[in-house]
Design an enzyme around this catalytic site. Structure first.
Site, PDB file in Angstrom:
ATOM      1  N   HIS A  34       2.284   4.755  -2.046  1.00 20.84           N
ATOM      2  CA  HIS A  34       1.590   5.723  -2.906  1.00 20.84           C
ATOM      3  C   HIS A  34       2.504   6.597  -3.746  1.00 20.84           C
ATOM      4  O   HIS A  34       3.684   6.759  -3.468  1.00 20.84           O
ATOM      5  CB  HIS A  34       0.686   6.598  -2.042  1.00 20.84           C
ATOM      6  CG  HIS A  34      -0.314   5.806  -1.248  1.00 20.84           C
ATOM      7  ND1 HIS A  34      -1.259   5.005  -1.835  1.00 20.84           N
ATOM      8  CD2 HIS A  34      -0.498   5.682   0.090  1.00 20.84           C
ATOM      9  CE1 HIS A  34      -1.994   4.424  -0.895  1.00 20.84           C
ATOM     10  NE2 HIS A  34      -1.560   4.809   0.283  1.00 20.84           N
TER      11      HIS A  34
ATOM     12  N   HIS B 260      -9.252   1.270   0.135  1.00 16.99           N
ATOM     13  CA  HIS B 260      -8.424   2.163   0.944  1.00 16.99           C
ATOM     14  C   HIS B 260      -9.334   3.209   1.596  1.00 16.99           C
ATOM     15  O   HIS B 260     -10.361   3.572   1.025  1.00 16.99           O
ATOM     16  CB  HIS B 260      -7.411   2.828  -0.004  1.00 16.99           C
ATOM     17  CG  HIS B 260      -6.394   3.688   0.650  1.00 16.99           C
ATOM     18  ND1 HIS B 260      -6.658   4.978   1.073  1.00 16.99           N
ATOM     19  CD2 HIS B 260      -5.089   3.461   0.933  1.00 16.99           C
ATOM     20  CE1 HIS B 260      -5.557   5.491   1.598  1.00 16.99           C
ATOM     21  NE2 HIS B 260      -4.595   4.607   1.527  1.00 16.99           N
TER      22      HIS B 260
ATOM     23  N   ASP C  36       2.376   2.004   3.851  1.00 18.85           N
ATOM     24  CA  ASP C  36       1.622   3.235   3.620  1.00 18.85           C
ATOM     25  C   ASP C  36       2.604   4.398   3.451  1.00 18.85           C
ATOM     26  O   ASP C  36       2.406   5.487   3.982  1.00 18.85           O
ATOM     27  CB  ASP C  36       0.606   3.534   4.726  1.00 18.85           C
ATOM     28  CG  ASP C  36      -0.458   4.552   4.287  1.00 18.85           C
ATOM     29  OD1 ASP C  36      -0.511   4.872   3.073  1.00 18.85           O
ATOM     30  OD2 ASP C  36      -1.221   5.026   5.144  1.00 18.85           O
TER      31      ASP C  36
ATOM     32  N   GLU D 109       0.865  -1.191   0.000  1.00 15.03           N
ATOM     33  CA  GLU D 109       0.000   0.000   0.000  1.00 15.03           C
ATOM     34  C   GLU D 109       0.895   1.233   0.000  1.00 15.03           C
ATOM     35  O   GLU D 109       1.004   1.957   0.991  1.00 15.03           O
ATOM     36  CB  GLU D 109      -0.941   0.010   1.215  1.00 15.03           C
ATOM     37  CG  GLU D 109      -1.992   1.130   1.137  1.00 15.03           C
ATOM     38  CD  GLU D 109      -2.620   1.485   2.471  1.00 15.03           C
ATOM     39  OE1 GLU D 109      -3.098   0.575   3.165  1.00 15.03           O
ATOM     40  OE2 GLU D 109      -2.623   2.680   2.814  1.00 15.03           O
TER      41      GLU D 109
HETATM   42 MN    MN Z   1      -2.548   4.581   2.213  1.00 22.07          MN
END
Ligand code: MN
Length: 311
Positions: free
Chosen positions: A12, A154, A273, A10
């Protein structure tokens, strides 16, 4: 080439066209989201992360008008495809979908998977205030099931009406401390009660933050929901059969123990993340977590390799 030993799923980025369209401000986090070179790769190397599965940052292309969303999602996916091609051993992609046009979103998912080699899609919570269980979004899940790729659900910021009602005098709780989790937990359970998984019995959903408390509340939800809603299967069975959980921003030994006990080790995958959370905080935590070496290897890479059919 050796198989990756640590995969983070996950993680980004921001595509240049969306960045321009959304007029995002410069800043240290944004600089990392913009980077696909030295900064990102050094940070991965320092933490021992071999492969990132990369996804467009919130709100991705979701809350635009349908025509713009279609255009932006396509540009975003083409951009990510270029970056993955430049570093095929370090990055793989989750597709960005133009949710405001669900039929186009299904087609874009298929293009991203079959033409660009992406391994699934990430959806950023609600779209213009609508949840994914609502009927217009079925074509996306139909296509994901057909392609046999997972959809990562998400968090997105909770709706203003909910924020006002629940957190007006407690704004600190609105985002990641509680609000994001409530939004995704609600989303997850609505997918089940909507009958989605009876329609698509092979559909796979991924959720971060070790399930946003779902493993902890599953018994009680199942116990009580059967008194008010008839479903072909037990509530907990839908969750255990269709959901995969990741560790994004939830580096807790006790939460991991609960999630593993409820779901089975094969349903848990490592994620960070990034850049909101530190890569090395994530890998340092899991390297020391009180689990067996084979479970650690499965969470770090084995389970993601299987689910995402990585070579
Ligand atoms: Mn995230």
């Amino acid at each position: 080439m050796a198989a990756p030993k640590i995969i983070a799923i996950e993680e980004h980025f921001t595509s240049p066209e969306l960045r321009k369209h959304l007029t995002l401000k410069d800043g240290p986090i944004q600089a990392k989201l913009d980077d696909f070179g030295a900064v990102r790769i050094k940070d991965m190397d320092d933490a021992g992360i071999d492969l990132q599965i990369v996804s467009e940052n919130n709100p991705a292309a979701q809350n635009l008008d349908p025509e713009t969303a279609v255009k932006m999602a396509r540009l975003s996916n083409d951009y990510l495809h270029e970056k993955v091609r430049a570093h095929p051993t370090r990055f793989a992609g989750f597709a960005t979908l133009p949710l405001p046009d669900p039929k186009a979103a299904a087609d874009e998912l298929e293009r991203a998977v079959t033409k660009l080699g992406f391994v699934g899609a990430m959806i950023m919570g609600t779209t213009h205030g609508h949840f994914l269980d609502e009927k217009p979004y079925r074509p996306i899940f139909e296509r994901a099931a057909k392609l046999d790729v997972p959809v990562y659900v998400h968090p997105s910021p909770i709706m203003k009406t909910v924020a006002d009602a629940y957190f007006k005098d407690h704004p600190a709780l609105t985002g990641s401390p509680l609000g994001f989790g409530l939004e995704t937990l609600t989303h997850s359970f609505r997918l089940i009660t909507s009958g989605l998984f009876d329609e698509y019995p092979t559909l796979k959903i991924v959720v971060g933050h070790l399930g946003e408390a779902a493993p902890y509340v599953l018994w009680r939800t199942e116990e009580n929901i059967q008194k008010v809603l008839k479903m072909p299967k037990a509530f907990g069975d839908y969750y255990r059969q269709h959901f995969y959980l990741t560790t994004s921003g939830a580096f807790s030994d006790t939460a991991l123990a609960c999630a593993t006990a409820e779901m089975g080790i094969e349903r848990i995958m490592f994620s960070v993340d990034w850049p909101y959370i530190s890569n090395s905080d994530g890998t340092k935590w899991l390297k020391k977590a009180p689990i067996s070496e084979s479970d650690r290897a499965a969470i770090f890479a084995g389970n993601a390799t299987k689910l995402l059919k990585l070579k």
